[in-house]
Write an enzyme that holds these catalytic residues in place. Structure first.
Site, PDB file in Angstrom:
ATOM      1  N   GLU A 196       0.754  -1.142   0.186  1.00  0.00           N
ATOM      2  CA  GLU A 196      -0.048  -0.145  -0.178  1.00  0.00           C
ATOM      3  C   GLU A 196       0.670   1.239   0.029  1.00  0.00           C
ATOM      4  O   GLU A 196       0.601   2.268  -0.701  1.00  0.00           O
ATOM      5  CB  GLU A 196      -1.081   0.052   1.154  1.00  0.00           C
ATOM      6  CG  GLU A 196      -2.172  -1.103   1.137  1.00  0.00           C
ATOM      7  CD  GLU A 196      -3.153  -0.407  -0.006  1.00  0.00           C
ATOM      8  OE1 GLU A 196      -3.214   0.916  -0.307  1.00  0.00           O
ATOM      9  OE2 GLU A 196      -3.987  -1.185  -0.468  1.00  0.00           O
ATOM     10  N   GLU A 199       2.098   1.665  -3.469  1.00  0.00           N
ATOM     11  CA  GLU A 199       0.947   2.033  -4.584  1.00  0.00           C
ATOM     12  C   GLU A 199       0.477   3.564  -4.439  1.00  0.00           C
ATOM     13  O   GLU A 199       0.126   4.056  -5.230  1.00  0.00           O
ATOM     14  CB  GLU A 199      -0.114   0.914  -4.363  1.00  0.00           C
ATOM     15  CG  GLU A 199      -0.144  -0.234  -4.772  1.00  0.00           C
ATOM     16  CD  GLU A 199      -1.230  -1.243  -4.481  1.00  0.00           C
ATOM     17  OE1 GLU A 199      -0.955  -2.339  -4.927  1.00  0.00           O
ATOM     18  OE2 GLU A 199      -2.279  -0.784  -3.897  1.00  0.00           O
ATOM     19  N   GLU A 200       0.333   3.936  -3.045  1.00  0.00           N
ATOM     20  CA  GLU A 200       0.039   5.441  -2.629  1.00  0.00           C
ATOM     21  C   GLU A 200       1.164   6.345  -2.946  1.00  0.00           C
ATOM     22  O   GLU A 200       0.860   7.611  -3.335  1.00  0.00           O
ATOM     23  CB  GLU A 200      -0.336   5.371  -1.388  1.00  0.00           C
ATOM     24  CG  GLU A 200      -1.571   4.775  -1.414  1.00  0.00           C
ATOM     25  CD  GLU A 200      -2.424   5.050  -0.017  1.00  0.00           C
ATOM     26  OE1 GLU A 200      -2.014   6.253   0.737  1.00  0.00           O
ATOM     27  OE2 GLU A 200      -3.573   4.403   0.276  1.00  0.00           O
TER      28      GLU A 200
END
Length: 316
Positions: A196, A199-200
């Protein structure tokens, strides 16, 4: 009923004498009766404003068929027309998803919705929820939750005391928080945090420890189910930020001391920032819950156990 009886009376009289596919009086009478019924249903539905719903903060719309005033005997074909018109409007408005709550008494509407691309998301008791992704690319709709597990990664640069934080684009209040998201089925907590964060923010990292667990029931983002929110400590492998503009409004390396005292953050983020400051000052072994894989007794598989570190002599 009178029209239906009239049609039934015509059928034996006309059979064999006026049976061309285009001019059979019986067929024309049936078609006229059907059109009259549909017009009657359509008039009743249009009086309610057709399909309306509640717009959520993620740009989706939720339609509860119990609340929109549909006739109890609405036909599958008429509902399909109403839904099609509504989809055209929602797409024009830039909605990214539609959630359709269908009571069991109107289950035929689920069949109509399936012809427009809707699929079942979950069903409970007397209703089913269907979903349709309208946004670009692959669907980003979350799966149905029993217990939802959210994981965030606090990426700490120990050389300068900074931590990686983001502001969500879709939040009503843009507060600093650690990047994170939902854990996929079969995915370890640490792997979720690392994935995460990348991805962010575009920053690569590695898992170090578990810092905290928050439990919350009837969570609004978990369809009324329970939510577990876990924050992990990560170490950066890269430092350049290339954040996802669809999910994040801002992304920065922020001083932990500043994050601990600013009002532009959430209570849990502020608390973990103070915990991390303690780790920097006194050693992370004072705050970390480290992970160790151990064999399950019955299945022969391995599981992940998180706890404060033990001295080597006590591990065996």
């Amino acid at each position: 009923m009178a029209a239906r009886g009239f049609v039934c009376g015509l059928l034996p009289l006309m059979r064999g004498r006026f049976c061309s596919r285009t001019s059979c009086p019986a067929r024309l009478a049936v078609r006229a009766f059907s059109c009259t019924a549909n017009r009657s249903q359509l008039h009743r539905v249009e009086g309610t404003g057709a399909l309306t719903g509640k717009v959520d903060r993620f740009g989706g719309v939720t339609v509860n068929l119990d609340d929109v005033g549909l006739p109890a005997d609405i036909s599958e074909s008429l509902f399909s027309r109403l839904l099609q018109d509504s989809l055209v409007q929602w797409k024009a408005e830039g909605k990214v998803a539609v959630w359709l709550r269908v009571p069991i008494s109107l289950s035929r509407c689920a069949a109509a919705a399936s012809t427009h691309g809707f699929t079942f998301h979950h069903a409970r008791h007397d209703h089913a929820v269907l979903a349709l992704w309208l946004g670009e690319g692959e669907s980003r709709l979350p799966g149905f939750a029993t217990h939802q597990v959210g994981v965030a990664g606090a990426v700490v640069d120990e050389s300068n005391g900074k931590v990686l934080v983001v502001q969500d684009r879709n939040k009503t209040k843009n507060a600093w928080k650690f990047p994170g998201g939902l854990s996929d089925p079969g995915e370890n907590i640490g792997a979720t945090a690392v994935r995460e964060v990348f991805e962010e923010t575009g920053v690569r990292s590695e898992f170090r420890s578990l810092l905290s667990i928050r439990q919350q029931h009837n969570h609004p983002g978990a369809f009324g189910m329970s939510d577990m929110y876990i924050i992990c400590r990560l170490s950066p492998l890269t430092y350049d930020i290339n954040f996802c503009t669809q999910e994040c409004l801002r992304c920065e390396w922020l001083d932990l001391a500043e994050l601990a005292k600013t009002n532009e953050t959430t209570p849990i983020t502020s608390r973990i920032a103070r915990l991390l400051l303690r780790g920097l000052e006194r050693g992370f072994d004072n705050i970390d819950l480290t992970m160790e894989e151990l064999p399950a007794v019955y299945s022969g598989m391995f599981y992940q156990l998180y706890h404060r570190q033990l001295p080597p002599a006590l591990k065996s």
